[in-house]
Structures are given as C-alpha cells and as structure tokens.
Design an enzyme around this catalytic site. Sequence first.
Site, PDB file in Angstrom:
ATOM      1  N   ASP A  54     -10.759  -3.515  -2.533  1.00 18.87           N
ATOM      2  CA  ASP A  54     -11.937  -4.463  -2.555  1.00 18.87           C
ATOM      3  C   ASP A  54     -12.514  -4.058  -1.053  1.00 18.87           C
ATOM      4  O   ASP A  54     -11.903  -3.958  -0.151  1.00 18.87           O
ATOM      5  CB  ASP A  54     -11.524  -5.754  -2.852  1.00 18.87           C
ATOM      6  CG  ASP A  54     -11.084  -5.855  -4.194  1.00 18.87           C
ATOM      7  OD1 ASP A  54     -11.535  -5.226  -5.093  1.00 18.87           O
ATOM      8  OD2 ASP A  54     -10.171  -6.851  -4.530  1.00 18.87           O
ATOM      9  N   TYR A 112       1.370  -1.759  -2.156  1.00 16.68           N
ATOM     10  CA  TYR A 112       0.795  -2.294  -1.287  1.00 16.68           C
ATOM     11  C   TYR A 112       1.394  -3.115  -0.161  1.00 16.68           C
ATOM     12  O   TYR A 112       2.641  -3.890  -0.550  1.00 16.68           O
ATOM     13  CB  TYR A 112      -0.181  -3.193  -2.164  1.00 16.68           C
ATOM     14  CG  TYR A 112      -1.601  -2.527  -2.707  1.00 16.68           C
ATOM     15  CD1 TYR A 112      -2.810  -2.640  -2.158  1.00 16.68           C
ATOM     16  CD2 TYR A 112      -1.418  -2.120  -3.878  1.00 16.68           C
ATOM     17  CE1 TYR A 112      -3.893  -1.963  -2.430  1.00 16.68           C
ATOM     18  CE2 TYR A 112      -2.587  -1.643  -4.595  1.00 16.68           C
ATOM     19  CZ  TYR A 112      -3.738  -1.413  -3.848  1.00 16.68           C
ATOM     20  OH  TYR A 112      -4.820  -0.968  -4.495  1.00 16.68           O
TER      21      TYR A 112
END
EC number: 5.4.99.12
Lengths: 267, 267
Positions: A54, A112
């Site tokens: 994002d 992540y």
Amino acid sequence: MNNICLRLAYDGTQYHGFQSQPEEHGKTIQGELEKAWKRLAQEEIKIVTAGRTDKGVHAAGQVINFKSAARIPQDKIPIAMNSVLPEEIRILEAKLVGAEFNARTSAYWKRYDYKIENKRTADVFTRLYSLHEPVPLDLNKMRQAAARIEGKHDFKTFSAAGSNAKSFVRTVYHCKVQSSSGYITVTCIGNGFLYNMVRIITGTLLYVGKGKIVPEDMPGILKSRNRALAGKTVSPAGLVLRYIDYDGNRPSSIFEDIESNDLEDLI
Amino acid sequence: MNNICLRLAYDGTQYHGFQSQPEEHGKTIQGELEKAWKRLAQEEIKIVTAGRTDKGVHAAGQVINFKSAARIPQDKIPIAMNSVLPEEIRILEAKLVGAEFNARTSAYWKRYDYKIENKRTADVFTRLYSLHEPVPLDLNKMRQAAARIEGKHDFKTFSAAGSNAKSFVRTVYHCKVQSSSGYITVTCIGNGFLYNMVRIITGTLLYVGKGKIVPEDMPGILKSRNRALAGKTVSPAGLVLRYIDYDGNRPSSIFEDIESNDLEDLI
C-alpha cells in the site's frame, strides 16, 4: 520471450503504493519500474508482483516478474535499472526463470515486519521507518496475543472494512513479537495477507500492549469477523515486506537465524 | 532571566542548515526552534549553538542555550517543544544552567561521525543518512591516513576554499575509521572544526581508500595549506554531529565504550 524475475527494495514513503493507479494519484513503484524498463529496453512490460504494498509501505524483498524480448544479460539488469530508477527503488537481483514462474502464485509464503519504536522521544533517523509509541507496552501480553493469531483462520476481523476478497481464510505460520534496543518488531509470516491485515493485527497487538484488551480476547475477536473489534490500522511507515519464499523453506527457519545471531536484521 | 540549555537531534535532510539565514533560503533548525519557543512562551530568543551544522547535515547531540524569562518548568520543556516542532527536530533534554554557560565557548570537544555505506547496492533505508560508495575501500590504509590527521595542526587544506576563519589551527584528538556490517564510520573528535572540515577529511580518506593517494601523502597535504590537494567535500547526508562534551571527559572515553559493547552506536 524471457521470463525475468527481479528482487527489489524500496522506501515507500513518497509513493502511492506498488500498483499503478487507473487514474494518476501520484507516483507508484510499478510505474517507476515500467518507465525504467522502457528507457532501457524500449519495451512495454506487464509486471506481476508478489505483494501489492500500500501507499507508504516499504519493501526489503519485493519480487516481481515480467515477460521480455529484450537482450539484456541478466547480471547487467540490476546496475542498468538502478542507473535509471529513482534512488528510493533499488533492484537487488535479477534472474531468468521458467515460463511458468509467477511472482504471485508461485510464492510459498511471505514475511512482513512491522517496526514500533517504543521510546519516550522518537528517533529522528528512524521516524520514516517505524511507528513511534511512547507508552510502555506489555511485551509478554503482546506475545500471548500474537500466538493466538497463528494458524489457519478466517481473518475478516483483520481486513479493511469493505474489502471484496473472495475468501478471508489465510494461514499465518508465525506471528512473533521481538524486542531490541527500544524497537519492537511484529513479524507475520503467512501464505497470504488481506488488505491492511498486518497493520490491523499490529494495531490490535498495541491495544493488548496497552491493556485495552487482553490476550484471552483474541479468539473471540477473530471469530467475530467484525473489523470494529480489532485495533487501529497503524501507519504504513512501520511496515516492510521483508521476504518472499519460492523454495519451500520452512517458515520457522527465519527464527532459527534470528536466534543464532541475526536479531539486528529484524529491527 | 534563566539560561536554558537544550540537547537536541535533527534530520537535516530538508533543512538549509542550523543557522537562520539573513535572507530566506529555506527553513533552518534555528528558525524552527525560535518559532516553537515563541509559540510556547510568547518570547523572542537569541540562540547560541555549539556547532552551526551545514545544509543537509544531521545532529544526534546538538546543544544550544538561550536566555528566557518564561516560567516553563525545565522538565516540561522537551514534551512541550516536541509538541510544536516539526517531527524532524526532537528536543532530548532541557536543563537550567549557570549564567556563564555558553553552548559554543563552554564546550571542551565535539564529535562528528561520517557514515559511508560501502556496499555494491545502496540500502534504500539508510540512503538519507550515509554516503553510498560501491567501490571496495582499503580500510587499513584509511586508518593509517586518519592517524596522521590527529593532533594540533593548521587545517587550512581541509577547510572550504575562501573560508575567512581567523585561525586554521585546531586539535583533532581522534580520527578513527570503524567498520561494521558494510558501513564505515569516520569519527572525528576535536576542539573545533573548520567549515566543511569533516566532509573534506572524509573525502580525502576516500581517496586513500581507493588508492588515489597513500597515507604517507597526508603530512605533505596537511602542510601544503592547499585545498586542491585534499579530496572532495562529500555529501552532507553522511554527517552527524554526535556529541558535545561540557564536562571535560577524556575524548578517548568514547572508544572505550565502543570497544566494550557499543559498536552499533557508531553506525
């Protein structure tokens, strides 16, 4: 046509995410990569990416692939691309892969890391790459809550409201909370992640760390499929797409490395 | 009037140096501090700074002082100032000091660190705080050259051409080259530094590291008082004003700390 696979890193601070926008909202990583390749090879490419990060999210180990008829030797690609890319984006490695390789569907798992700076005063040199949280956090409780996220679950609670995913079921192999020198890193390893999932998980673990909820609340929150019961979607600045596995390594191998000597790699 | 001393850090990337400009070239650290104090205390202040860092240079331990009639308790100053300052500037500590204290003239010595990233591909997350140098460097030669800079010398060779300093004599207590995880840090500790001095010293050490000159050339380069014989003025991004000593500690105490456990502090 060759199938070219690139591993890359980027500082997402100034970027409107990975994926090119239908209308131009700002520069994107994909847009810069396509522009750079066009400049090098006079060729339009269609990029497949492992994870569409994002706006504002960083990557240390993003992976993409694309088909190309260009005759650039693979070992020259990183230097050539880096000479035309903006300095926020660096190609780390290039290789030719089989025609069937797809950066998204060939991945076994992704890692992540979300970095929280848990100090009274923010460090000006890490502010772009972490979330500053001055309130003391209960690490043990955060770890207990993180353990309850591991496994195969419907993660609708932890996805952005209004998400149109077909299925909310994902497997999180590991959700670990590490601490070093005032920084707390939440590492999530899974076979896939929903929109904003790692940031909402981290926001929920912060609620646990502050005592707003307790680890025992986690199973109920997960089962509720109610976004409103989870924590805030924390800032993208702290999030890094760290690694994508295509070799079928055990996800836990990452923590064996960490325990041996590599804790700094996590922060 | 109280004499208030602040210790602060800043990311200088977007700033036109510490000192307010006669004409406005861009925002400065001093300008932001004065504005913040005015907002808090409705008072104009005259800031004395330990070291006027240049455009783009960072600080982890800058020190300033100013006289104030405001009645803000000293322990509230950091939080109050940080609530109105831009996030690139953080007040780390405030204390009341004696009327005679002057951040510039009361300092015994200052420490600057210059960070070089000596890896083939630049790390996108450290690019704002280091100089990327992909060519392998001969660390031993750099160390031999650095040792020849230590001592009391006329440093005109290592100051910006056209500098109007009254005297070019300074004492460099230590000039050390440390290496860790692909980063090389040049640490300069001295009683004062000329304009651009640390950046020109580092540029010259890079010439040594690349074999353009040899350590044995250093005494002659120093004696020449000829800026043209020294290396380039390297990018401000790698430079950090790390620490200023007002207590008369031995400068070497920093390296004792490093040897014990604190190497990471240097990089």
